[in-house]
Motif scaffolding. Structure first.
Motif, PDB file in Angstrom:
ATOM      1  N   PHE B 146      30.052  34.305  41.557  1.00  0.00           N
ATOM      2  CA  PHE B 146      31.084  33.816  42.468  1.00  0.00           C
ATOM      3  C   PHE B 146      32.495  34.232  42.111  1.00  0.00           C
ATOM      4  N   GLY B 147      32.688  34.834  40.935  1.00  0.00           N
ATOM      5  CA  GLY B 147      34.018  35.381  40.632  1.00  0.00           C
ATOM      6  C   GLY B 147      34.381  36.403  41.699  1.00  0.00           C
ATOM      7  N   SER B 148      33.402  37.204  42.065  1.00  0.00           N
ATOM      8  CA  SER B 148      33.641  38.225  43.085  1.00  0.00           C
ATOM      9  C   SER B 148      33.419  37.674  44.497  1.00  0.00           C
ATOM     10  N   ASN B 180      40.721  39.441  39.485  1.00  0.00           N
ATOM     11  CA  ASN B 180      39.811  38.289  39.480  1.00  0.00           C
ATOM     12  C   ASN B 180      38.315  38.600  39.575  1.00  0.00           C
ATOM     13  N   PRO B 181      37.890  39.585  40.383  1.00  0.00           N
ATOM     14  CA  PRO B 181      36.436  39.768  40.546  1.00  0.00           C
ATOM     15  C   PRO B 181      35.799  40.695  39.505  1.00  0.00           C
ATOM     16  N   CYS B 182      36.393  40.798  38.316  1.00  0.00           N
ATOM     17  CA  CYS B 182      35.838  41.638  37.250  1.00  0.00           C
ATOM     18  C   CYS B 182      35.720  43.100  37.640  1.00  0.00           C
ATOM     19  N   ASN B 268      31.733  42.762  45.162  1.00  0.00           N
ATOM     20  CA  ASN B 268      30.802  42.563  44.056  1.00  0.00           C
ATOM     21  C   ASN B 268      31.439  43.150  42.801  1.00  0.00           C
ATOM     22  N   CYS B 269      31.028  42.621  41.650  1.00  0.00           N
ATOM     23  CA  CYS B 269      31.620  43.064  40.392  1.00  0.00           C
ATOM     24  C   CYS B 269      30.846  44.255  39.841  1.00  0.00           C
ATOM     25  N   HIS B 270      31.194  44.673  38.620  1.00  0.00           N
ATOM     26  CA  HIS B 270      30.434  45.784  38.017  1.00  0.00           C
ATOM     27  C   HIS B 270      29.017  45.348  37.670  1.00  0.00           C
TER      28      HIS B 270
HETATM   29  S1  SF4 Z   1      30.864  40.081  36.270  1.00  0.00           S
HETATM   30 FE1  SF4 Z   1      30.457  39.280  38.310  1.00  0.00          FE
HETATM   31  S2  SF4 Z   1      29.041  37.613  37.995  1.00  0.00           S
HETATM   32 FE2  SF4 Z   1      29.979  38.058  36.033  1.00  0.00          FE
HETATM   33  S3  SF4 Z   1      31.784  36.693  35.872  1.00  0.00           S
HETATM   34 FE3  SF4 Z   1      32.469  38.612  36.774  1.00  0.00          FE
HETATM   35  S4  SF4 Z   1      32.356  38.305  38.973  1.00  0.00           S
HETATM   36 FE4  SF4 Z   1      31.110  36.711  38.010  1.00  0.00          FE
END
Ligand code: SF4
Lengths: 185, 279
Positions: B146-148, B180-182, B268-270
């Motif tokens: 949910f970060g992303s 924020n979304p890595c 979506n993140c990495h």
């Molecule tokens: S890498 Fe993706 S799933 Fe992991 S904390 Fe970051 S946003 Fe959330």
């Protein structure tokens, strides 16, 4: 060059850290996410004692995965920090010196950091498997009912992070990006 | 009519939940490795190196790459000649329950958005059904952090906003998301349909390999152009500045109403995860 820092994180150590520095953190740190922060701040508001010594402490915003096999702790990377923005100024006023998370912070948090002398570190979001290996010991100190969100005492060794916002308010997200863009002009 | 036992669905979902959290898709790994080679900014390159090491550890030790093992998004393509023996929804939730327990995956689901009590077994799954020709059942499990997810947005553009409006909106969403979304991120875009269909398309776009471009040249070009523009923003891995902000942009489009141009951007993140199998 990486700076090695050991907790407790005194004001003197905080003043030595500048936005953009790469650091390796060792010593005792505590975990808390928003649900735990809410309870900690409620305790503080009632004038009650907190479950750990906040003075010169470092709080890691993390909700680890359960340990698997011989692991000390499961994957344990940072969660997005803005959810703690409502609580961090109170914690900083109580003596907290360091935060480890990822992502932007509010002007109120930065103001509290400058006023009291605190630093915001970024750990690598999504590198939970890698970061869990820097955690050598884990103990739940409060709010076990919160599961992954319970407050844990961690002993860490050389946890890699970088200074995102220093105690003067310098911000790596702004400066790093600007410098990079200038370098490719 | 081909019969499939619901118990086999449970076993498949369980396995996919565990595998998806430890094994990143090959195309995503290849893109992270390529970014490591091509990133000129020092701190950014160091971060990418750790991100690479991270997915290697996850794979080798069979542990989740990220502690946010997500909400389990389960996509089913059900052949219309398939009959499921048993309760299909219940079978999927049971697979998630078993997979998240045995895999030591984090339980990150609350039973209600307002009372926020953790269900402690990561159920319910988010289930998406698609009926297709044939007698096979394809299951895809995509754990979504949910970060992303929290950095995703939808907008009902006007037809007159056109392709420029779409481009501006995608860039705005990525800019606002920042660190924020890595990042490095994968950007899923859904264009057209209705309010909800656009969001669904954006999520579905994230299920496509980052090596496969949209079949329509107009959209394939748009994917390439947006990737270039996003990487010119300079946000960089984790937002510290650098060349690698996104690994890919995947777009899905469909018909829409004469008065509308819905656009959804699902970030979506990495740690872009999805694993599939066919029963
Ligand atoms: S890498 Fe993706 S799933 Fe992991 S904390 Fe970051 S946003 Fe959330």
């Amino acid at each position: 060059m990486e700076k090695r820092i050991t907790t407790p994180l005194t004001l003197e150590k905080v003043k030595d850290l500048k936005a953009g520095d790469s650091v390796l953190i060792s010593g005792v740190i505590y975990t808390a996410r928003d649900a735990a922060h809410k309870r900690l701040c409620e305790l503080a508001a009632e004038g009650k004692e907190l479950p750990f010594d906040v003075k010169d402490s470092v709080i890691y915003f993390v909700g680890p995965a359960p340990a698997k096999g011989d692991q000390v702790i499961g994957s344990a990377g940072p969660t997005t920090s803005y959810r703690m923005d409502a609580y961090s100024p109170t914690m900083i006023a109580l003596g907290q010196r360091g935060m480890i998370g990822k992502g932007k912070r509010s002007p109120e948090v930065v103001a509290a950091m400058k006023a009291h002398g605190a630093v915001y570190f970024g750990a690598i979001g999504g590198a939970g498997a890698y970061l869990s290996r820097c955690i050598k010991k884990v103990e739940i100190v409060a709010y076990e009912d919160l599961g992954a969100e319970a407050v844990r005492r961690l002993e860490v060794e050389d946890l890699p992070a970088f200074v995102i916002i220093d105690c003067e308010g310098n911000n790596l997200y702004e400066n790093g990006r600007k410098e990079y863009l200038e370098s490719v002009k | 009519m081909r019969e499939i036992n619901a118990l086999d669905v449970t076993a498949a979902v369980k396995r996919l939940c565990m595998e998806a959290n430890s094994y990143l898709p090959g195309d995503v790994k290849a893109r992270i490795c390529a970014a490591c080679e091509n990133e000129p900014w020092d701190l950014a390159r160091n971060i990418l190196g750790i991100i690479k090491e991270n997915f290697e550890i996850a794979e080798e030790k069979y542990v989740p790459a990220c502690q946010d093992t997500g909400v389990a998004c389960v996509f089913l393509e059900i052949g219309q000649d398939v009959h499921i023996n048993g309760d299909l929804n219940a079978a999927i939730h049971e697979g998630v329950r078993q997979g998240y327990d045995e895999g030591c995956l984090r339980k990150s689901v609350v039973r209600d958005p307002l009372d926020r009590v953790n269900t402690r077994d990561n159920t319910p799954a988010m289930i998406y059904y698609d009926i297709v020709p044939g007698d096979k059942l394809k299951i895809t499990v995509a754990p979504k952090g949910f970060g992303s997810e929290n950095m995703s947005q939808i907008k009902m553009l006007k037809p007159s906003d056109g392709i420029q409006g779409v481009k501006d909106f995608i860039l705005k969403v990525v800019e606002e998301a920042g660190p924020n979304p890595c990042p490095p991120i994968v950007v899923g875009v859904g264009i057209g349909g209705t309010f909800d269909k656009a969001a669904y398309l954006a999520k579905k776009a994230l299920m496509r390999s980052t090596d496969v471009r949209n079949a329509d040249p107009l959209y394939a070009d748009l994917e390439n152009e947006m990737l270039e523009k996003i990487n010119a923003l300079g946000i960089g891995p984790q937002g510290v500045g650098g060349k690698t902000t996104a690994l890919a942009v995947n777009i899905e489009q469909m018909a829409t109403h004469i008065a509308g141009l819905p656009v959804a951007v699902n970030i979506n993140c990495h740690v872009t995860r999805h694993q599939s199998l066919e029963l």
